[in-house]
Motif scaffolding. Structure first.
Motif: not given
Ligand code: ACO
Length: 334
Positions: A259-276
């Motif tokens: 689920x993209x919303x689950x992935x988005x929570x990790x992106x936020x938590x680890x401060x990752x840019x989408x290309x990573x």
């Protein structure tokens, strides 16, 4: 790895069936909408295998590509591990069926059942055999034909899943590179949240179990969602900590694609840019154990991973289970 031989991924491969099932197709099958599916999950389409295709057929295609990229032959394989919840048959294992198809006559073969975390459980298992010197080459496959156990009258589940296979050939790499840390976990108390109730020894197949749709996958979506967000973040933190690596050093995160919303929570938590972050669920949906290796192979093919990069693979799924690994990417055999 504590004085043991360093182990890495020498080659990856993937295969997805040709047939595409779009959200528009699903709108004609159940009461749903493209808008609901995209906004709640991020999924736009998924691949569905033909009635004749079984998991070992998909696994075979992915395996051939991974072997080619690793520049080794099937005869050189010491072990085959297939992670799947949709095996060809309860037994023989899909790994044994694949061993025969590949002509990998020297390889031992077993299946791993850890749902969407299966590929990571398989990789962690295979790594131990190489690290301790017992084996040199282990083929790990995540493969699912979830369409075979999906109820296409149940809108809660049928919009989520797809079919595919991803493979990785593990082998020895230069000291200090390859897998740096693992985190595997399970919480059997949540087993009923995600299951295929009938067909095993608890509830053998009968005309009644079939009539009652008990051979289909069932899921308590919102409970699994909360669990997924929690463990995806904690497992990633654990492998970073065990490897002594800061989150800023992550070059590529390959998360399970549920689920993209689950992935988005990790992106936020680890401060990752989408290309990573490797994301392909818009095109494939949730392929359970195949999601991570297919996303990894696509990232490799797209040139998004180079030697020396810090790559984190993280997943969660039925069992309940979760897992993560951190590796310093190196595909050169030592
Ligand atoms: N179309 C339209 N409406 C739908 C659909 C659909 N396809 N599916 C469910 N709904 C409705 C529900 O009936 C519910 O309606 P109600 O409020 O009238 O009862 C409403 O949408 C909201 O349902 P929720 O379950 O609360 O929706 P949520 O935002 O939680 O999204 C989802 C559901 C997408 C399943 C989400 O919970 C999720 O992704 N969960 C995690 C799944 C996962 O990670 N699985 C992991 C592993 S899978 C494996 O191991 C094989």
């Amino acid at each position: 790895m504590n004085g043991l031989r360093s182990v890495g991924i020498l080659g990856t491969g993937s295969y997805t069936p040709e047939k595409v099932l779009t959200n528009a197709d699903l709108e004609k099958m159940v009461e749903t909408s493209d808008e609901w599916i995209v906004s709640r999950t991020g999924i736009r389409e998924r691949r569905i295998c033909s009635p004749e295709e079984a998991s070992s057929d998909l696994a075979f295609e992915a395996a051939k590509k991974a072997l080619k990229k690793a520049k080794i032959s099937a005869e050189q394989l010491d072990m085959i591990i297939v992670a799947t919840v949709t095996p060809d048959t309860m037994f023989p294992s899909t790994a044994c069926i694949l061993q025969e198809k590949l002509g990998a006559s020297k390889a031992s073969a077993l299946d791993v059942s850890a749902a969407c975390t299966g590929f990571l459980y398989g990789v962690a298992t295979g790594t131990q055999f190489i690290a301790n010197g017992l084996y040199r080459y282990v083929l790990v496959i995540g493969v699912e034909t979830l369409s075979k156990i999906t109820n296409y009258k149940d809108r809660n589940t049928c919009v989520l899943f797809g079919d595919g296979a991803g493979a990785a050939v593990l082998g020895p790499v230069a000291e200090g590179s390859g897998f740096q840390s693992f985190d595997l976990g399970a919480d059997g108390s949540g087993g009923q949240l995600l299951s295929q109730p009938a067909g095993g020894s608890r509830m053998p197949a009968t005309a009644e179990t079939v009539a009652n749709n008990l051979h289909y996958l069932t899921m308590a979506g919102s409970e699994v969602f909360k669990f997924a967000v929690r463990v995806m973040n904690s497992a990633t933190e654990t492998v970073l900590e065990k490897a002594g690596v800061d989150k800023e050093e992550i070059d590529l995160l390959v998360p399970h694609q549920a689920n993209l919303r689950i992935i988005d929570s990790a992106i936020k938590r680890f401060g990752l840019s989408e290309d990573k972050v490797a994301i392909n669920l818009d095109r494939y949906g949730n392929m359970s154990s195949a999601s991570i290796p297919v996303a990894l192979d696509e990232a490799v093919e797209a040139g998004r991973v180079k030697d020396g990069d810090t790559v984190v693979l993280v997943g969660f799924g039925g069992g309940l289970t979760w897992g993560a690994t951190l590796l310093r990417w190196n595909t050169t055999e030592a």
